[in-house]
Structure formats: structure tokens, C-alpha cells
Enzyme design. Structure first.
Site, PDB file in Angstrom:
ATOM      1  N   ARG A 200     -16.035  -7.468  -8.262  1.00 25.41           N
ATOM      2  CA  ARG A 200     -16.855  -6.582  -7.410  1.00 25.41           C
ATOM      3  C   ARG A 200     -18.117  -6.103  -8.143  1.00 25.41           C
ATOM      4  O   ARG A 200     -19.117  -5.802  -7.507  1.00 25.41           O
ATOM      5  CB  ARG A 200     -16.016  -5.410  -6.914  1.00 25.41           C
ATOM      6  CG  ARG A 200     -14.850  -5.878  -6.042  1.00 25.41           C
ATOM      7  CD  ARG A 200     -14.287  -4.776  -5.181  1.00 25.41           C
ATOM      8  NE  ARG A 200     -12.922  -5.100  -4.774  1.00 25.41           N
ATOM      9  CZ  ARG A 200     -12.597  -5.999  -3.845  1.00 25.41           C
ATOM     10  NH1 ARG A 200     -13.531  -6.658  -3.206  1.00 25.41           N
ATOM     11  NH2 ARG A 200     -11.330  -6.235  -3.546  1.00 25.41           N
TER      12      ARG A 200
ATOM     13  N   LYS B  63      -9.824   0.280 -12.757  1.00 24.43           N
ATOM     14  CA  LYS B  63      -9.783  -0.931 -11.920  1.00 24.43           C
ATOM     15  C   LYS B  63      -9.942  -2.168 -12.816  1.00 24.43           C
ATOM     16  O   LYS B  63      -9.708  -2.082 -14.019  1.00 24.43           O
ATOM     17  CB  LYS B  63     -10.877  -0.843 -10.856  1.00 24.43           C
ATOM     18  CG  LYS B  63     -10.638   0.277  -9.848  1.00 24.43           C
ATOM     19  CD  LYS B  63      -9.417  -0.026  -9.008  1.00 24.43           C
ATOM     20  CE  LYS B  63      -9.098   1.112  -8.090  1.00 24.43           C
ATOM     21  NZ  LYS B  63      -7.822   0.916  -7.396  1.00 24.43           N
TER      22      LYS B  63
ATOM     23  N   ASP C 117     -12.481   0.428  -3.419  1.00 21.96           N
ATOM     24  CA  ASP C 117     -13.040  -0.805  -3.974  1.00 21.96           C
ATOM     25  C   ASP C 117     -14.521  -0.982  -3.621  1.00 21.96           C
ATOM     26  O   ASP C 117     -15.156  -1.924  -4.100  1.00 21.96           O
ATOM     27  CB  ASP C 117     -12.257  -2.016  -3.460  1.00 21.96           C
ATOM     28  CG  ASP C 117     -10.857  -2.068  -4.065  1.00 21.96           C
ATOM     29  OD1 ASP C 117     -10.659  -1.522  -5.165  1.00 21.96           O
ATOM     30  OD2 ASP C 117      -9.969  -2.657  -3.424  1.00 21.96           O
TER      31      ASP C 117
ATOM     32  N   ARG D 215      -5.021  -2.855 -18.432  1.00 26.12           N
ATOM     33  CA  ARG D 215      -4.842  -1.828 -17.389  1.00 26.12           C
ATOM     34  C   ARG D 215      -3.473  -1.145 -17.499  1.00 26.12           C
ATOM     35  O   ARG D 215      -2.505  -1.752 -17.953  1.00 26.12           O
ATOM     36  CB  ARG D 215      -5.025  -2.468 -15.996  1.00 26.12           C
ATOM     37  CG  ARG D 215      -6.449  -2.979 -15.822  1.00 26.12           C
ATOM     38  CD  ARG D 215      -6.675  -3.635 -14.489  1.00 26.12           C
ATOM     39  NE  ARG D 215      -6.581  -2.709 -13.378  1.00 26.12           N
ATOM     40  CZ  ARG D 215      -6.639  -3.075 -12.094  1.00 26.12           C
ATOM     41  NH1 ARG D 215      -6.773  -4.364 -11.785  1.00 26.12           N
ATOM     42  NH2 ARG D 215      -6.565  -2.192 -11.138  1.00 26.12           N
TER      43      ARG D 215
ATOM     44  N   GLY E  36      -4.265  -6.792 -10.427  1.00 25.28           N
ATOM     45  CA  GLY E  36      -3.418  -5.601 -10.519  1.00 25.28           C
ATOM     46  C   GLY E  36      -2.484  -5.498  -9.335  1.00 25.28           C
ATOM     47  O   GLY E  36      -1.312  -5.136  -9.473  1.00 25.28           O
TER      48      GLY E  36
ATOM     49  N   ARG F  54       0.689  -9.352   0.227  1.00 23.15           N
ATOM     50  CA  ARG F  54       1.922  -8.837   0.851  1.00 23.15           C
ATOM     51  C   ARG F  54       2.576  -9.880   1.743  1.00 23.15           C
ATOM     52  O   ARG F  54       3.814  -9.925   1.858  1.00 23.15           O
ATOM     53  CB  ARG F  54       1.598  -7.561   1.643  1.00 23.15           C
ATOM     54  CG  ARG F  54       1.303  -6.361   0.728  1.00 23.15           C
ATOM     55  CD  ARG F  54       0.505  -5.298   1.445  1.00 23.15           C
ATOM     56  NE  ARG F  54       0.353  -4.050   0.701  1.00 23.15           N
ATOM     57  CZ  ARG F  54      -0.558  -3.858  -0.278  1.00 23.15           C
ATOM     58  NH1 ARG F  54      -1.364  -4.820  -0.638  1.00 23.15           N
ATOM     59  NH2 ARG F  54      -0.640  -2.678  -0.884  1.00 23.15           N
TER      60      ARG F  54
HETATM   61  C1  S3P Z   1      -4.724  -2.428  -3.455  1.00 23.31           C
HETATM   62  C2  S3P Z   1      -4.780  -1.113  -3.811  1.00 23.31           C
HETATM   63  C3  S3P Z   1      -5.903  -0.504  -4.542  1.00 23.31           C
HETATM   64  C4  S3P Z   1      -7.129  -1.416  -4.570  1.00 23.31           C
HETATM   65  C5  S3P Z   1      -6.766  -2.849  -4.833  1.00 23.31           C
HETATM   66  C6  S3P Z   1      -5.825  -3.357  -3.752  1.00 23.31           C
HETATM   67  C7  S3P Z   1      -3.550  -2.918  -2.714  1.00 23.31           C
HETATM   68  O1  S3P Z   1      -5.504  -0.256  -5.873  1.00 23.31           O
HETATM   69  O2  S3P Z   1      -8.062  -0.962  -5.533  1.00 23.31           O
HETATM   70  O3  S3P Z   1      -7.921  -3.669  -4.859  1.00 23.31           O
HETATM   71  O4  S3P Z   1      -3.615  -4.032  -2.141  1.00 23.31           O
HETATM   72  O5  S3P Z   1      -2.537  -2.201  -2.690  1.00 23.31           O
HETATM   73  P1  S3P Z   1      -4.712   1.092  -6.283  1.00 23.31           P
HETATM   74  O6  S3P Z   1      -3.423   1.098  -5.602  1.00 23.31           O
HETATM   75  O7  S3P Z   1      -4.552   1.015  -7.772  1.00 23.31           O
HETATM   76  O8  S3P Z   1      -5.630   2.194  -5.859  1.00 23.31           O
END
Ligand code: S3P
Length: 450
Positions: free
Chosen positions: A403, A354, A327, A129, A101, A33
Site C-alpha cells: 500500500r 502493519k 488500510d 510484526r 498478517g 476467509r
Molecule cells: C484484516 C484486518 C486488518 C487489515 C488487514 C486485513 C483482515 O488488520 O489491516 O489488511 O482481513 O482481518 P488488523 O486486524 O490487524 O487491524
């Protein structure tokens, strides 16, 4: 499509007490971010303690491809010279987010309301995914998507030229979905509203406010209602990234299961939307304390002290806590194997989408190592064998999931026989210093083929 190179098997042997300090890397969520919001601000954002893992480096490259200047000053100090909200240029190349992701979904949102066409791809894990959870709300703004069957990458998104503000109730508890919608709302006139029934990590909300956006959060009967006023001029920030609680989980859990251990993990972000694992471990009887509680950069932070915990017992983990520790279930299931009794984990459907199907990956590896695991579509149960009683002695698949690889390396520190993962490469996506850090505490992780 990106990959992870030649597989590197890694073996973790039962070891003596772990001791010392574990300085884990910066928070992955906040690092992504920082780069994306920095790129959308006007002027220079400075970032201290950025996670230099592959996932975040892929996001840094993407921001450069959109026209931001991203500079590595060394020692975790970075700067981003942003192009402003709506200032993204059309990238000349495909945006490759590797394994991430978070990277791809947030970037898709950030670019979806600017009239540019962008093609996204990733590694084999990311390309399997679901992306529909993000492209569905982005279509409501006016973005057009062409992807593979089932809404998979590679995928091309044509950003909306005249975006329409959206009110969106997220059907899944996902900070990535929420964040993609909010980032799309930045370059949209009027108010974009996201409603989430279950609270998920709130770094995007906190950071948008920090960058000067007008954003409010209300708690109603429907859940959290987040309202963003579009087209702000984001002000560049000085960001200090707290250390990642999701990475801290590995040395903490290792200390709990290796007899005689006493490990300090300093400066860990304890945002309540992230700290569910530590609450759960304490309920299981873990000797885990928070020292030096303080606030840094708007986030609660503490030093975690974890000691060997002889009386761990299984519990039912409350499903409403799932989002705050999503996570951490892989490594929790390892601790559960060394506890007495059953650890019951319900309401965790998201674990199946995930970096891997994490219930399946952990169930296969734990069972091969002699631990009983039962599972259903959105739940799983681990029957603990107690300290000293977990056989181990097998090679398990890390399935392109950092992980999963780290959870089994932690397990091997306390099983009767070593645990091996077929490929430790994915660890570099989030925790590139995992091996030297664990070695510094006294762990015995080796690369058998090296
Ligand atoms: C994250 C949100 C989570 C998490 C990922 C990081 C983020 O995923 O599993 O490792 O930084 O917004 P989801 O939004 O798919 O739950």
C-alpha cells in the site's frame, strides 16, 4: 524465509485525465476467509472472484498443507474440498505466509485447537510484526507457542488437544485477532466469546453464519459481543467475492487528484466496517458518488464514480472511524497533500504495526516530496499544498509494503515531477494487476530499470 526477489523500481509520471472503468480484484479479507472456512467445511466450496494475489495464494498453499484440496479452475473460479472442523492434518513443511498478517494470524487461530504442531514463517516484514496479540488468546484455549523474542515469527504452535472455551476482550481493535479467536473457537466445545470495544471488519462473523455456524452478535456498553457455539459441521458454500474497497481506493484517489479525470470502479464491497475512506473523501469535498447500490452475497455493493475534485479541503478524520479505513490512510495522506489545509488523523496507533510502520513510511516519502507531515505515536497531520503545488521528484522506499508503493504511484500522477518507489514488487501481494489497470485509465507508470 520467503522474499520478493530483485527490487523493481517503479516510476509514476504526472499524467493527463484518467478515464474509463477500473475492474479491481477481489476482496483480500474475504478471499483469505473463503479458503480457510472452505477448508474447515465438509465437502466442496466454490469461490468466484478470488483475489489471486500472493497473500491469498500463500493461504491457499497452507490449506493444502493441512489436507484440504484447493483447485484453480481458471478465471478467478476456485474450489476447496474441506476436511471439516478439527480435520486439519499436521503439515510436513513450515507454513510460509509470505507478507500476509491476515493469512498467518487467521491460520494460527484455525489450527490452534487441533492437536497438531505447526511452524509458521514469512518475509522480513511479516517476521517483524507482533504475533503475541494472537498467541496470547490462543494460549487460553490451551495452545503452546514457541517463537522469537517479542513474539515474532518464525514460531511453532502446538495445538490444544482438549481446548477450553474462552471469553476474550480484545485489547487492540483488530479483525485479525477477533477472527483468530473465533476460528480457534470452532473446534472447541461450548461457547467462545469475543468482545471488541471498537467494531472492526465483520467478514468472519458474516461468513461463519453463512457456513452454518451458530453465532450471535450483541451490542452492549462494552462494545460488540460475539458468541460462537463450538464444533459445528460447517456446510460448504458458493461464494462470490466482492471487489476490494481497499484496492478501489487507489484508482478512486488518483481520479480525485488528476485534473479532468472521470473513473468508474464497478462492484465494490461497501460493508460499513470497510467504507470509512469513501465517507472521509466525501467530507473533504471529493466528487465521489455511489451508483447502482445493491446487495450481493450478504454484502452491500455499489459502483463508485470518482471525478477530479478541484476543491478538496483537509479535515479532522474522526478517530472512531479509524478501524473502517485502517488500510486506506496511506493513500488518504496522498489526497491530503493535494487538499487545502490540514488533514488530521488521530487514534491510528495500529498503522505502526502493519506491513510497515505506515506513518513513518508515508511521512518520510511525503516530506521528501515537499509536503509537511507532523506525527506522534498514534496520530499524524498532513498540511496540504493544493492541486498543482506538490513538488515530487524523489525516489522513496516502499519498505516491503504494497500500500505504500501504490500510494506513492498515485501521488506521482499529480505531482510536478515524477515519483519513484525503490521496489514495486510488494504490489503483487494484493493488487497484481495494478500497473495494467492504471495504464488502462491513462496513468504513466514505468519500470525505469527494465
Ligand atoms: C484484516 C484486518 C486488518 C487489515 C488487514 C486485513 C483482515 O488488520 O489491516 O489488511 O482481513 O482481518 P488488523 O486486524 O490487524 O487491524
Amino acid at each position: 524465509m520467503s522474499g520478493h526477489g530483485t527490487p523493481i523500481p517503479m516510476m509514476s509520471r504526472p499524467c493527463g485525465p484518467l478515464s474509463g472503468e477500473a475492474h479491481v480484484p477481489g476482496d483480500k479479507s474475504i478471499s483469505h476467509r473463503s479458503l480457510i472456512l472452505g477448508a474447515m467445511a465438509v465437502g466442496e466450496t466454490r469461490i468466484t472472484g478470488l483475489l489471486e494475489g500472493q497473500d491469498v495464494m500463500d493461504t491457499a498453499k497452507a490449506m493444502q498443507a493441512f489436507g484440504a484440496e484447493v483447485t484453480d479452475h481458471g478465471g478467478g473460479e476456485w474450489s476447496v474440498h474441506g476436511v471439516g472442523v478439527g480435520g486439519f492434518a499436521e503439515p510436513e513443511q513450515v507454513i510460509d505466509c509470505g507478507n500476509s498478517g491476515t493469512g498467518v494470524r487467521l491460520i494460527m487461530g484455525a489450527a490452534a485447537t487441533t492437536p497438531i504442531t505447526v511452524t509458521y514463517t514469512g518475509d522480513a516484514s511479516l517476521n517483524s510484526r507482533p504475533m503475541g496479540r494472537v498467541t496470547d488468546p490462543l494460549a487460553l484455549f490451551g495452545a503452546q507457542t514457541q517463537g522469537r523474542e517479542g513474539g515474532r515469527l518464525p514460531m511453532t504452535i502446538k495445538g490444544a488437544a482438549d481446548p477450553i472455551p474462552v471469553t476474550y476482550t480484545s485489547p487492540v481493535p483488530s479483525a485479525q485477532v477477533k477472527s483468530a479467536v473465533l476460528l480457534a473457537g470452532l473446534n472447541t466445545p461450548g461457547q467462545t466469546v469475543v468482545i471488541e470495544a471498537e467494531a472492526t471488519r465483520d467478514h468472519t462473523e458474516r461468513m461463519l453464519q453463512g457456513f452454518g455456524a451458530e453465532l450471535t452478535v450483541e451490542t452492549t456498553d462494552e462494545g460488540r459481543v460475539i458468541t460462537l457455539t463450538g464444533q459445528p459441521e460447517l456446510q460448504p458454500q458458493n461464494i462470490i467475492v466482492p471487489r476490494d474497497p481497499s484496492s478501489a481506493a487507489f484508482p478512486v484517489c488518483a481520479a480525485l487528484i488528476v485534473p479532468g479525470s472521470d473513473v468508474l470502479v464497478p462492484n465494490i464491497g461497501l460493508n460499513p466496517t470497510r467504507a470509512g475512506l469513501f465517507t472521509t473523501l466525501r467530507e473533504m469535498g471529493a466528487d465521489l458518488t455511489y451508483e447502482n447500490m445493491r446487495e450481493e452475497g450478504g454484502e452491500p455493493v455499489a459502483d463508485l464514480r470518482a471525478r477530479y475534485s478541484p476543491d478538496l479541503r483537509g479535515i479532522a478524520v474522526p478517530p472512531e472511524r479509524a478501524a473502517s479505513m485502517i488500510d486506506e490512510y496511506p493513500v488518504l495522506s496522498v489526497v491530503a497533500a493535494f487538499a487545502q489545509g490540514v488533514t488530521d488523523m488521530q487514534g491510528v496507533k495500529e498503522l505502526r504495526v502493519k506491513e510497515s510502520d505506515r506513518i513513518d513510511a508515508m511521512a518520510k516519502g511525503l516530506s521528501a516530496a515537499g509536503v509537511t507531515v507532523d506525527e506522534g505515536p498514534d496520530w499524524w497531520r498532513v498540511t496540504g499544498l493544493g492541486h498543482g503545488n506538490v513538488p515530487g521528484g524523489v525516489t522513496v522506499a516502499s519498505v516491503l509494503d504494497h500500500r505504500i508503493a501504490m500510494a506513492f504511484m498515485v501521488m506521482g500522477m499529480a505531482t510536478q515531477k515524477p515519483m519513484t518507489v525503490d521496489d514495486g514488487n510488494p504490489i503483487a501481494t494484493s493488487f497484481p494487476i495494478f500497473e495494467p489497470l492504471m495504464a488502462g485509465l491513462g496513468a504513466g507508470i514505468t519500470r525505469p530499470n527494465a
